[in-house]
Design a protein around this motif. Structure first.
Motif, PDB file in Angstrom:
ATOM      1  N   PHE A   8       0.816  -1.218   0.000  1.00 27.02           N
ATOM      2  CA  PHE A   8       0.000   0.000   0.000  1.00 27.02           C
ATOM      3  C   PHE A   8       0.850   1.268   0.000  1.00 27.02           C
ATOM      4  O   PHE A   8       0.326   2.372  -0.131  1.00 27.02           O
ATOM      5  CB  PHE A   8      -0.964   0.013   1.199  1.00 27.02           C
ATOM      6  N   LEU A   9       2.192   1.120   0.129  1.00 30.18           N
ATOM      7  CA  LEU A   9       3.056   2.296   0.127  1.00 30.18           C
ATOM      8  C   LEU A   9       3.436   2.690  -1.299  1.00 30.18           C
ATOM      9  O   LEU A   9       3.561   1.847  -2.189  1.00 30.18           O
ATOM     10  CB  LEU A   9       4.326   2.013   0.931  1.00 30.18           C
ATOM     11  N   ALA A  10       3.640   3.982  -1.502  1.00 31.88           N
ATOM     12  CA  ALA A  10       4.112   4.484  -2.790  1.00 31.88           C
ATOM     13  C   ALA A  10       5.606   4.212  -2.921  1.00 31.88           C
ATOM     14  O   ALA A  10       6.255   3.711  -1.993  1.00 31.88           O
ATOM     15  CB  ALA A  10       3.829   5.983  -2.895  1.00 31.88           C
ATOM     16  N   ASP A  11       6.180   4.556  -4.078  1.00 31.07           N
ATOM     17  CA  ASP A  11       7.615   4.403  -4.256  1.00 31.07           C
ATOM     18  C   ASP A  11       8.379   5.232  -3.237  1.00 31.07           C
ATOM     19  O   ASP A  11       9.444   4.850  -2.766  1.00 31.07           O
ATOM     20  CB  ASP A  11       8.015   4.845  -5.674  1.00 31.07           C
ATOM     21  N   ASN A  12       7.840   6.397  -2.922  1.00 33.70           N
ATOM     22  CA  ASN A  12       8.333   7.198  -1.804  1.00 33.70           C
ATOM     23  C   ASN A  12       7.632   6.680  -0.544  1.00 33.70           C
ATOM     24  O   ASN A  12       6.426   6.869  -0.361  1.00 33.70           O
ATOM     25  CB  ASN A  12       8.005   8.679  -2.032  1.00 33.70           C
ATOM     26  N   ALA A  13       8.374   6.017   0.304  1.00 32.08           N
ATOM     27  CA  ALA A  13       7.773   5.291   1.436  1.00 32.08           C
ATOM     28  C   ALA A  13       7.087   6.194   2.452  1.00 32.08           C
ATOM     29  O   ALA A  13       6.423   5.704   3.370  1.00 32.08           O
ATOM     30  CB  ALA A  13       8.843   4.449   2.130  1.00 32.08           C
ATOM     31  N   HIS A  14       7.229   7.517   2.329  1.00 27.04           N
ATOM     32  CA  HIS A  14       6.547   8.430   3.246  1.00 27.04           C
ATOM     33  C   HIS A  14       5.064   8.581   2.914  1.00 27.04           C
ATOM     34  O   HIS A  14       4.313   9.201   3.670  1.00 27.04           O
ATOM     35  CB  HIS A  14       7.205   9.809   3.215  1.00 27.04           C
ATOM     36  N   PHE A  15       4.628   8.024   1.762  1.00 27.45           N
ATOM     37  CA  PHE A  15       3.253   8.218   1.311  1.00 27.45           C
ATOM     38  C   PHE A  15       2.644   6.888   0.880  1.00 27.45           C
ATOM     39  O   PHE A  15       3.343   5.966   0.488  1.00 27.45           O
ATOM     40  CB  PHE A  15       3.207   9.202   0.129  1.00 27.45           C
ATOM     41  N   THR A  16       1.315   6.832   0.930  1.00 25.29           N
ATOM     42  CA  THR A  16       0.611   5.646   0.457  1.00 25.29           C
ATOM     43  C   THR A  16       0.343   5.767  -1.049  1.00 25.29           C
ATOM     44  O   THR A  16       0.372   6.865  -1.620  1.00 25.29           O
ATOM     45  CB  THR A  16      -0.740   5.478   1.174  1.00 25.29           C
ATOM     46  N   LYS A  17       0.055   4.624  -1.669  1.00 23.82           N
ATOM     47  CA  LYS A  17      -0.287   4.645  -3.085  1.00 23.82           C
ATOM     48  C   LYS A  17      -1.564   5.444  -3.312  1.00 23.82           C
ATOM     49  O   LYS A  17      -1.714   6.134  -4.326  1.00 23.82           O
ATOM     50  CB  LYS A  17      -0.485   3.216  -3.607  1.00 23.82           C
ATOM     51  N   ARG A  18      -2.474   5.355  -2.371  1.00 25.03           N
ATOM     52  CA  ARG A  18      -3.735   6.092  -2.509  1.00 25.03           C
ATOM     53  C   ARG A  18      -3.468   7.586  -2.607  1.00 25.03           C
ATOM     54  O   ARG A  18      -4.055   8.281  -3.437  1.00 25.03           O
ATOM     55  CB  ARG A  18      -4.638   5.786  -1.306  1.00 25.03           C
ATOM     56  N   PHE A  19      -2.540   8.080  -1.775  1.00 22.88           N
ATOM     57  CA  PHE A  19      -2.208   9.501  -1.818  1.00 22.88           C
ATOM     58  C   PHE A  19      -1.449   9.832  -3.104  1.00 22.88           C
ATOM     59  O   PHE A  19      -1.679  10.879  -3.729  1.00 22.88           O
ATOM     60  CB  PHE A  19      -1.366   9.891  -0.604  1.00 22.88           C
ATOM     61  N   ALA A  20      -0.545   8.930  -3.545  1.00 21.33           N
ATOM     62  CA  ALA A  20       0.204   9.155  -4.783  1.00 21.33           C
ATOM     63  C   ALA A  20      -0.743   9.272  -5.969  1.00 21.33           C
ATOM     64  O   ALA A  20      -0.565  10.128  -6.850  1.00 21.33           O
ATOM     65  CB  ALA A  20       1.191   8.017  -5.009  1.00 21.33           C
ATOM     66  N   PHE A  21      -1.780   8.436  -5.979  1.00 25.05           N
ATOM     67  CA  PHE A  21      -2.736   8.488  -7.084  1.00 25.05           C
ATOM     68  C   PHE A  21      -3.579   9.756  -7.010  1.00 25.05           C
ATOM     69  O   PHE A  21      -3.970  10.297  -8.051  1.00 25.05           O
ATOM     70  CB  PHE A  21      -3.627   7.243  -7.065  1.00 25.05           C
ATOM     71  N   TYR A  22      -3.856  10.237  -5.801  1.00 18.92           N
ATOM     72  CA  TYR A  22      -4.574  11.511  -5.675  1.00 18.92           C
ATOM     73  C   TYR A  22      -3.729  12.639  -6.258  1.00 18.92           C
ATOM     74  O   TYR A  22      -4.231  13.492  -6.997  1.00 18.92           O
ATOM     75  CB  TYR A  22      -4.891  11.797  -4.208  1.00 18.92           C
ATOM     76  N   VAL A  23      -2.443  12.643  -5.950  1.00 16.72           N
ATOM     77  CA  VAL A  23      -1.528  13.657  -6.493  1.00 16.72           C
ATOM     78  C   VAL A  23      -1.487  13.548  -8.019  1.00 16.72           C
ATOM     79  O   VAL A  23      -1.527  14.560  -8.736  1.00 16.72           O
ATOM     80  CB  VAL A  23      -0.120  13.485  -5.899  1.00 16.72           C
ATOM     81  N   GLY A  24      -1.433  12.323  -8.533  1.00 17.97           N
ATOM     82  CA  GLY A  24      -1.403  12.123  -9.978  1.00 17.97           C
ATOM     83  C   GLY A  24      -2.644  12.663 -10.663  1.00 17.97           C
ATOM     84  O   GLY A  24      -2.553  13.285 -11.725  1.00 17.97           O
ATOM     85  N   ARG A  25      -3.808  12.436 -10.048  1.00 18.10           N
ATOM     86  CA  ARG A  25      -5.049  12.948 -10.627  1.00 18.10           C
ATOM     87  C   ARG A  25      -5.070  14.471 -10.615  1.00 18.10           C
ATOM     88  O   ARG A  25      -5.542  15.105 -11.563  1.00 18.10           O
ATOM     89  CB  ARG A  25      -6.257  12.389  -9.882  1.00 18.10           C
ATOM     90  N   ARG A  26      -4.555  15.091  -9.578  1.00 16.16           N
ATOM     91  CA  ARG A  26      -4.512  16.556  -9.501  1.00 16.16           C
ATOM     92  C   ARG A  26      -3.583  17.118 -10.583  1.00 16.16           C
ATOM     93  O   ARG A  26      -3.865  18.162 -11.165  1.00 16.16           O
ATOM     94  CB  ARG A  26      -4.033  17.014  -8.115  1.00 16.16           C
ATOM     95  N   CYS A  27      -2.506  16.403 -10.855  1.00 13.25           N
ATOM     96  CA  CYS A  27      -1.538  16.879 -11.846  1.00 13.25           C
ATOM     97  C   CYS A  27      -2.051  16.762 -13.272  1.00 13.25           C
ATOM     98  O   CYS A  27      -1.441  17.313 -14.192  1.00 13.25           O
ATOM     99  CB  CYS A  27      -0.214  16.114 -11.711  1.00 13.25           C
TER     100      CYS A  27
END
Length: 317
Positions: A8-27
């Motif tokens: 469930f962690l993103a490539d950057n271990a400080h964040f979850t994949k769910r948050f990474a995908f939220y950032v991706g959608r915003r971008c």
């Protein structure tokens, strides 16, 4: 010490994949800088999370197996530095971004990436009248019909009209020039796309300058070529259109007619029902690419640009 990998962690271990995908959608709607400011994150962090999101999009989209492709190039920086973009015209999404220029070798790299089996399943290749693209396609996918993009062809005709406009402006002097000055947009745009004021200005110009009036009428009439469903009818129309240039002293139009004659096979292919694909998609894609190129101005990460191009038409995760 063994470190456990948590899915469930993103490539950057400080964040979850769910948050990474939220950032991706915003971008998808905003620049990295704006998203970083909104979420109070570092610029590099936002970029890294967006790249992970885009790679996940591509993984979900799967490996392409196109039947009809559109081939175009984009400029990645000043100095004639180009990359080739190949799109699946049926699924309406870009599938390849690569090459080092607009050469035949760069175009062949796409077919090598796609593989011999899938390359031989391509039935239609839409491109501009650039010989290296045509040569590579004939070599790697000989069964594919080659169709020249009508938007590129009409762009050549628009350039011919603009040369006539410049010639007329140079020929005239004093008050006679006032009808031509500032009319480039009105001349090159389709009549139905003009505002009421634009149509009024164009009407005054065409009434004042006979040669521009003739060139404009010929430009508008040429669009009829794409309506024919039989090659013989299309050829008869083109021959008549070309014959109407006689005695008109429109040299840019005569050169354009020669260009069409030399590339007729790739234009006549548009008459066949099986080749009727949505060519407007490629123009829409180019507009999207220009938008996020402006957003990422100064960014030299070509992998980021590649991911942006390949995912810009994919559904959000």
């Amino acid at each position: 010490m063994k470190r456990e990998r948590l899915d469930f962690l993103a490539d950057n271990a400080h964040f979850t994949k769910r948050f990474a995908f939220y950032v991706g959608r915003r971008c998808r709607q905003a620049a990295i800088r704006d998203v970083a400011k909104e979420l109070k994150l570092d610029w590099d962090t936002v970029k890294t999370l967006e790249k992970q999101y885009m790679r996940a999009q591509l993984m979900r989209a799967g490996t392409p197996g196109p039947e009809a492709i559109g081939i175009d190039e984009i400029s990645v920086r000043k100095g004639h530095s180009y990359r080739i973009v190949v799109s699946d015209l049926v699924r309406k999404r870009p599938i390849w971004f690569g090459g080092t220029d607009r050469s035949e070798a760069s175009m062949a790299a796409f077919y090598d990436w796609l593989g011999l089996k899938k390359s031989r399943k391509i039935r239609l290749a839409v491109m501009d009248m650039w010989k290296p693209f045509r040569n590579a396609t004939k070599d790697k996918a000989p069964q594919a019909a080659i169709l020249f993009d009508k938007f590129h062809i009409m762009r050549h005709l628009g350039e011919a009209l603009d040369k006539v406009r410049k010639t007329e402006y140079a020929r005239l002097s004093g008050r006679d020039r006032r009808f031509i000055k500032g009319q480039k947009y009105n001349l090159l745009s389709r009549h139905e796309n003009l505002t009421l004021e634009g149509k009024r200005s164009l009407k005054i110009l065409l009434a004042a300058n006979r040669r521009l009036n003739t060139a404009y009428i010929l430009k508008e009439a040429f669009g009829q070529l794409w309506d024919y469903e039989r090659e013989a009818w299309a050829r008869r129309f083109f021959d008549n259109w070309r014959a109407s240039l006689k005695w008109q002293r429109l040299e840019p139009y005569e050169r354009f007619a020669d260009l069409i004659d030399r590339h007729w096979d790739g234009i006549a292919a548009y008459c066949k029902p099986e080749n009727k694909v949505s060519l407007g998609f490629v123009e829409g894609l180019n507009n999207k690419i220009r938008v996020f190129q402006r957003r990422a101005y100064g960014l030299r990460d070509e992998e980021y640009l590649r991911l942006k191009v390949l995912t810009c038409m994919l559904p959000p995760l």
